[in-house]
Every structure is written in structure tokens, then in C-alpha cells.
Write an enzyme that holds these catalytic residues in place. Structure first.
Site, short mmCIF file in Angstrom:
data_model
loop_
_atom_site.label_atom_id
_atom_site.label_comp_id
_atom_site.label_asym_id
_atom_site.label_seq_id
_atom_site.Cartn_x
_atom_site.Cartn_y
_atom_site.Cartn_z
N ARG A 1 -5.19 1.08 3.11
CA ARG A 1 -4.74 1.76 1.91
C ARG A 1 -5.80 1.53 0.84
O ARG A 1 -6.40 0.46 0.78
CB ARG A 1 -3.42 1.19 1.39
N HIS B 1 -7.80 10.63 4.27
CA HIS B 1 -6.58 9.96 4.76
C HIS B 1 -6.01 10.68 5.99
O HIS B 1 -4.87 11.15 5.98
CB HIS B 1 -5.53 9.87 3.64
N GLU C 1 -6.10 8.00 -4.65
CA GLU C 1 -6.32 9.24 -3.90
C GLU C 1 -5.26 10.29 -4.28
O GLU C 1 -4.14 9.90 -4.63
CB GLU C 1 -6.31 8.96 -2.39
C1 DGY Z 1 0.69 5.90 7.51
O1 DGY Z 1 1.46 6.28 8.40
O2 DGY Z 1 0.91 4.90 6.83
C2 DGY Z 1 -0.52 6.74 7.28
O3 DGY Z 1 -1.44 6.08 6.47
C3 DGY Z 1 -0.11 8.05 6.63
O4 DGY Z 1 0.44 7.79 5.37
#
Ligand code: DGY
Length: 327
Positions: free
Chosen positions: A240, A287, A269
Site C-alpha cells: 500500500r 495498483h 493514489e
Molecule cells: C487488495 O486486494 O488489497 C488489492 O490491493 C486491491 O485493492
């Protein structure tokens, strides 16, 4: 009997939404852009359940404004967008989607690490821009992946899947840092050695970050940590934004503190720091680590399984606060 109403907060595969229509009155949000918090609160009035992704913010304010909400079911595995204790306090079941995206996300993390080490994006831009005039001995020479030391920060399911790829496929030495070390037999099966974070940073040729984002992991990697890394090292973040201090990373990449970075996630983001966009030695993706069609379908189906179970007296397969279901 009246049917419960649920909101599907993002456009999702129609046939999967139809599974909800068989049991519930379904509201959908069909525009590409996510709902703002006030729009989400308005759309949720009268809803017992909501299908969300990792984008929608579920906090105490929203819960207070949506008293009929009983279940929040996310198709993401990461749930830093959901205040789980606040949901639990209000008796709202929360589910995420672990397991179904592990291998796809590990594939992508490994690919991004390789693209970063071998300068794929940078060299492709060079070719497309018509700048390739001769073959060159050191043209886009990068680091090796095979035989190098793979550092993994966060050794959950996805971290272990990346370790398997490095150890079994590329003969890499695997080092990792995690709050709790793995059991010795699991470590042995993926050839992994636990290290303190500073030792991991010093040892890694290619560092891949897969740790969840929590208050404890905010800016876990900043200027001080980057300074410990090798000048030839790469850093790949598929966890993240916020685990890495992006401004400090941009400075370290510009200064040559480390060689290159591959980033799929960003602080704030979809906005990306202009300093990162300006650098040649960073590979940037929006992402998409879990974005294969079969995996995105599996994630959506799991969220639907959870929503159906939560609202029909069943046991949601992947509840984050299962104690709520037993009340
Ligand atoms: C997750 O599943 O956490 C991916 O990063 C998509 O948000």
C-alpha cells in the site's frame, strides 16, 4: 417477506452481481469513478449490505449515518480503508478477500521486480522514442535477478508465494522480515531466513514490500531505511502507498542511494508524486497487482459469497470480525 437491499458500490461483472439479485434488491453504482463519502452515505440509505473494493472508506461517520447497515463485504484483501473496530462495535460484519489473489499478486510482484531490475520500462520508452541507434555494451545494463538476494518485507501468503518463485524458479537467496518468524519447516520449504529490518535492508539486492498498511507500518521505509540499502538495490512496493515514504524514495532514487524502484501503489493514489513521475529509474503501474480476469472474478465472487452469508444467517467464509456473526 421483504427482501434486503444491498449496494454494489463499483461496477462489477454483471453475472456476479446477478447472484445478489437472486436474493436481494440490488442498487448499483455504474460510473467508473468511485462515490465520494457523502455520495456513498446517500446511496447506502436503507441498505443492509454493501459490496466495496479497497477504495471506499468505511468509518465511524459513515456507520453513524447508515444505521441499517449490517454487512460490509470487500473484494480486496487489504482493509486499511475500513474501520473494523468501529464496525464491530456497531455489530456490522466485515469481510475481505484473502487467498484468492495470492498467486496472481505474487506473479505481478515478481514481474515488477524483474522489470525494475532489468530496466524494462525505461528501455522500452527509449526504443519507442526512436532513440535506439546502435547496440551498446552497457546499454540498459541492470542487476541480475537469478542468484541475487531477494528481501521480502511482510511474509504472509503473498510474501511466501513470492519467496517460492525466487527460491524455486530463480535460485535466489530469500531473506525476510516479519513481526513473527515463520515455522522452521515453512522457512525451509521456501529457503527463507528471518532478519531484523536493518539487516534485511543491508542484505537485499531486490526488496519486495508486501506488508499490510497499519498505523505501525506507516512510513516504515523512509530516508533512514533507504540509506541502509545497497546503491545497486531495487525496491518494489505492491503493498500500500504509505508503507513507503514516497518523497524520501524519490530523493533516494534521484541521489542514487538505491538503483531503481517498481511501484504499484502510492501515497494519495491515484495522484502520483511529480518527483516520481520525472524519474527514469522507476517503473510505475496503477495498483493492478491482482488484476487478472480470473482473479478479479474470484475476488468478486468471494465478496458476494460473504454478503449472501452475512445477510441470510450463514457464516461468511472470510469474516474479519466473526464474533459479530455469533451475537
Ligand atoms: C487488495 O486486494 O488489497 C488489492 O490491493 C486491491 O485493492
Amino acid at each position: 417477506m421483504t427482501r434486503a437491499t444491498v449496494l454494489v458500490a463499483r461496477p462489477v461483472f454483471c453475472d456476479i452481481v446477478d447472484r445478489l439479485r437472486e436474493r436481494f434488491d440490488v442498487r448499483t453504482h455504474d460510473a467508473d469513478a468511485p462515490l465520494s463519502q457523502p455520495e456513498l452515505i446517500a446511496a447506502l440509505q436503507g441498505c443492509a449490505g454493501v459490496f466495496i473494493t479497497g477504495t471506499e472508506k468505511i468509518d465511524a461517520v459513515l456507520l453513524g449515518a447508515c444505521p441499517q447497515l449490517e454487512a460490509v463485504c470487500s473484494m480486496a484483501v487489504g482493509y486499511n480503508n475500513i474501520d473494523v473496530p468501529a464496525c464491530t462495535a456497531r455489530g456490522v460484519v466485515v469481510t475481505n478477500a484473502p487467498g484468492v489473489l495470492t498467486e496472481t499478486t505474487a506473479d505481478f510482484g515478481f514481474a515488477l521486480m524483474m522489470a525494475t531490475a532489468r530496466r524494462l520500462a525505461e528501455s522500452e520508452r527509449f526504443l519507442r522514442e526512436g532513440r535506439w541507434k546502435h547496440w551498446g555494451v552497457d546499454m540498459f545494463a541492470g542487476g541480475d535477478v537469478h542468484g541475487a538476494t531477494l528481501g521480502i518485507l511482510g511474509m504472509g501468503r503473498i510474501g511466501q508465494a513470492i519467496a517460492r518463485r525466487g527460491h524455486g524458479g530463480f535460485d535466489m537467496k530469500v531473506a525476510y522480515h516479519n513481526r513473527s518468524p515463520l515455522a522452521p519447516d515453512v522457512e525451509a520449504s521456501i529457503g527463507a531466513t528471518w532478519m531484523s529490518l536493518p539487516d534485511l535492508l543491508r542484505a537485499a539486492d531486490h526488496l519486495v514490500i508486501v506488508t499490510p498498511y497499519t498505523p505501525q507500518t506507516h512510513h516504515l521505509i523512509g530516508a533512514g531505511q533507504l540509506a541502509l540499502m545497497k546503491p545497486t538495490a531495487t525496491l518494489t512496493n505492491i503493498a500500500r502507498g504509505g508503507v513507503v515514504d514516497d518523497a524520501a524514495l524519490a530523493s533516494a532514487l534521484a541521489a542514487g542511494t538505491i538503483a531503481a524502484a517498481g511501484l504499484d501503489v502510492f501515497e494519495g493514489e491515484p495522484t502520483v508524486l511529480p518527483e516520481l513521475l520525472a524519474l527514469r529509474n522507476v517503473v510505475l503501474t496503477p495498483h493492478i497487482a491482482s488484476a487478472s480476469v480470473p482473479t478479479r472474478r474470484a475476488m468478486a465472487n468471494l465478496a458476494v459469497d460473504n454478503l449472501i452469508a452475512a445477510l441470510t444467517g450463514g457464516t461468511p467464509p472470510t469474516a474479519l470480525n466473526p464474533e459479530v456473526c455469533k451475537r
